[in-house]
Design an enzyme around this catalytic site. Sequence first.
Site, PDB file in Angstrom:
ATOM      1  N   TYR A 226      -5.713   0.619   8.945  1.00 26.48           N
ATOM      2  CA  TYR A 226      -6.785   1.043   8.038  1.00 26.48           C
ATOM      3  C   TYR A 226      -8.145   0.750   8.671  1.00 26.48           C
ATOM      4  CZ  TYR A 226      -3.472   2.028   4.313  1.00 26.48           C
ATOM      5  OH  TYR A 226      -2.449   2.578   3.558  1.00 26.48           O
TER       6      TYR A 226
ATOM      7  N   GLU B  13       5.695   9.890   3.331  1.00 22.77           N
ATOM      8  CA  GLU B  13       5.265   8.577   2.856  1.00 22.77           C
ATOM      9  C   GLU B  13       4.253   8.760   1.728  1.00 22.77           C
ATOM     10  OE1 GLU B  13       4.241   4.181   4.616  1.00 22.77           O
ATOM     11  OE2 GLU B  13       3.586   5.913   5.793  1.00 22.77           O
TER      12      GLU B  13
ATOM     13  N   ASP C 138       0.805  -1.226   0.000  1.00 25.80           N
ATOM     14  CA  ASP C 138       0.000   0.000   0.000  1.00 25.80           C
ATOM     15  C   ASP C 138       0.835   1.273   0.000  1.00 25.80           C
ATOM     16  OD1 ASP C 138       0.710  -0.545   2.833  1.00 25.80           O
ATOM     17  OD2 ASP C 138      -0.505   1.227   3.214  1.00 25.80           O
TER      18      ASP C 138
ATOM     19  N   ASP D 221       5.574   0.410   3.393  1.00 24.43           N
ATOM     20  CA  ASP D 221       5.811  -0.817   4.144  1.00 24.43           C
ATOM     21  C   ASP D 221       5.587  -2.013   3.229  1.00 24.43           C
ATOM     22  OD1 ASP D 221       3.041  -0.948   3.905  1.00 24.43           O
ATOM     23  OD2 ASP D 221       2.713  -0.057   5.868  1.00 24.43           O
TER      24      ASP D 221
END
Length: 525
Positions: free
Chosen positions: A246, A493, A94, A97
């Site tokens: 999430y 990120e 995603d 990571d």
Amino acid sequence: MHLIQMEAKMQVIQNPTKILQRCLGFALLYFISLLPLSSCQSFDYGEALSKSLLYFESQRSGHLPYRQRVTWRHHSALTDGLDQGVDLVGGYYDAGDNVKFGLPMAFTITMLSWSVIEYGDEIAFAGEYHHALEAIKWGTDYFIKAHTHPNVLWAQVGDGDSDHYCWQRPEDMTTSRQAFKVDEENPGSDVAGETAAALAAASVVFRKTNPRYSHLLLRHAKQLFEFGDKYRGKYDASIAAAKLHYPSVSGYKDELLWAALWLYRATHKEDYYLNYALENAQDFGGITWAVKEFSWDIKYAGVQIIASMLINEEKPKEHNNILEQYRSKAEYYLCACLNKNNGSNAEHTPGGLLFIRQWNNMQYVSAATLLLTIYSDHLLASNQNLRCDHGEVDPEEVFAFAKSQIDYILGDNPMAMSYLVGYGLRYPQRVHHRGASIESYRRNKGFIGCIQGYDYWFGQKGPNPNVIIGALVGGPDRMDEFMDERANYMQTEACTYNTATLVGVLAKLHSLEGEERKTSIPSSF
């Protein structure tokens, strides 16, 4: 040149010096007309589009194809699902990571598919249609694998907690690859609904180029929707490992409405799916939620915009009353972005960027640009204006604001920085991304351990050794300030769903740029 000749014939009594001055004046005006206005910058939207689609190859999990263009990546996670007896190799990581989270991955594919549906011609004009379909299919192939039974969906591979404890390339992963599923006893209507939406939207994309595959996607989409609707519940209540990373804050009802509307489109407008969105409009919040953000979690603005674009279509005319209520909420979202509601609007930075929240704000900006652009096209095609508390807004103004957000992303901002990595002269160098921040597997095939990555690579002050081209980072704070530091994950990120919503808008801007170039070239006759 012919304009100058005409002027000369009309004023034959002028001396040669004045004729020369007139020539130079016209030449100067023509040259200036080709330059951008001093108050704005000129951007290569086609280049930005190409780089955006390239980014998805950086996020691939599994066995990489021979035509892989991002060569600093290599095969990874080749045993995903093995412990559970299923093949879960593939899909996308995603963000920075090495976990595969099903909900944001599905939203990414829905957004890429919607972009191709709306702006496929423009993407093809830029020469990127094949790459766009490849990016979608890499996700949908994985979802087909993950949907192992009509009422079973494998919704996550890897554990965020153990993954975040390590700083490793995906090629070296030693963290848990446990897979998590939703089923009849452990429901997940939100992740099932979003995956159904992704597969339904993708089935529209592949309808002409690969009809058998399109039919397969639609079959899975229908089954997942039925599963999510029949066995209702939030997926993060069934998969505790997803809750910290999430969480489904908005619940699952928006995803069920969202999936129903995409299935309505994918099934050539079967009444069942439209009726579902209409009959549940009140109870599921479709016509009661007034929102100022659109994201992987909160789909209401997307639901409301799609529903409002059905008004006056032949089939649902008798339902226009409910659709008008959907439209009212869609207009609330759009007008909030434009700062044209009474009292309740989205915040803007001093530099003009939409600002929803501190962590990864760019996801909300890029998502807004897509909704604004799609709706501005709808308004233009239907000869309407956007109705806001502060008055009507024409389609051109709606799209102009979307363009301003894209231009901010690409460098027209107080930091004079492109937040799309690899685009422009100045962009983030220390993206919070494990694979990009560690020497590539191609250059160093030696094993890099869990803590070794933190000890040697994470804390390095220099730029990442690999440029993750096309990644849209979290972006600046509410004062337009940005710190390019690897540890600053809120700003540096990038996520797949950040970039996915840029694709269609960049394609449209590139196409318009091409049309403007054609009209700006003077005729030779």
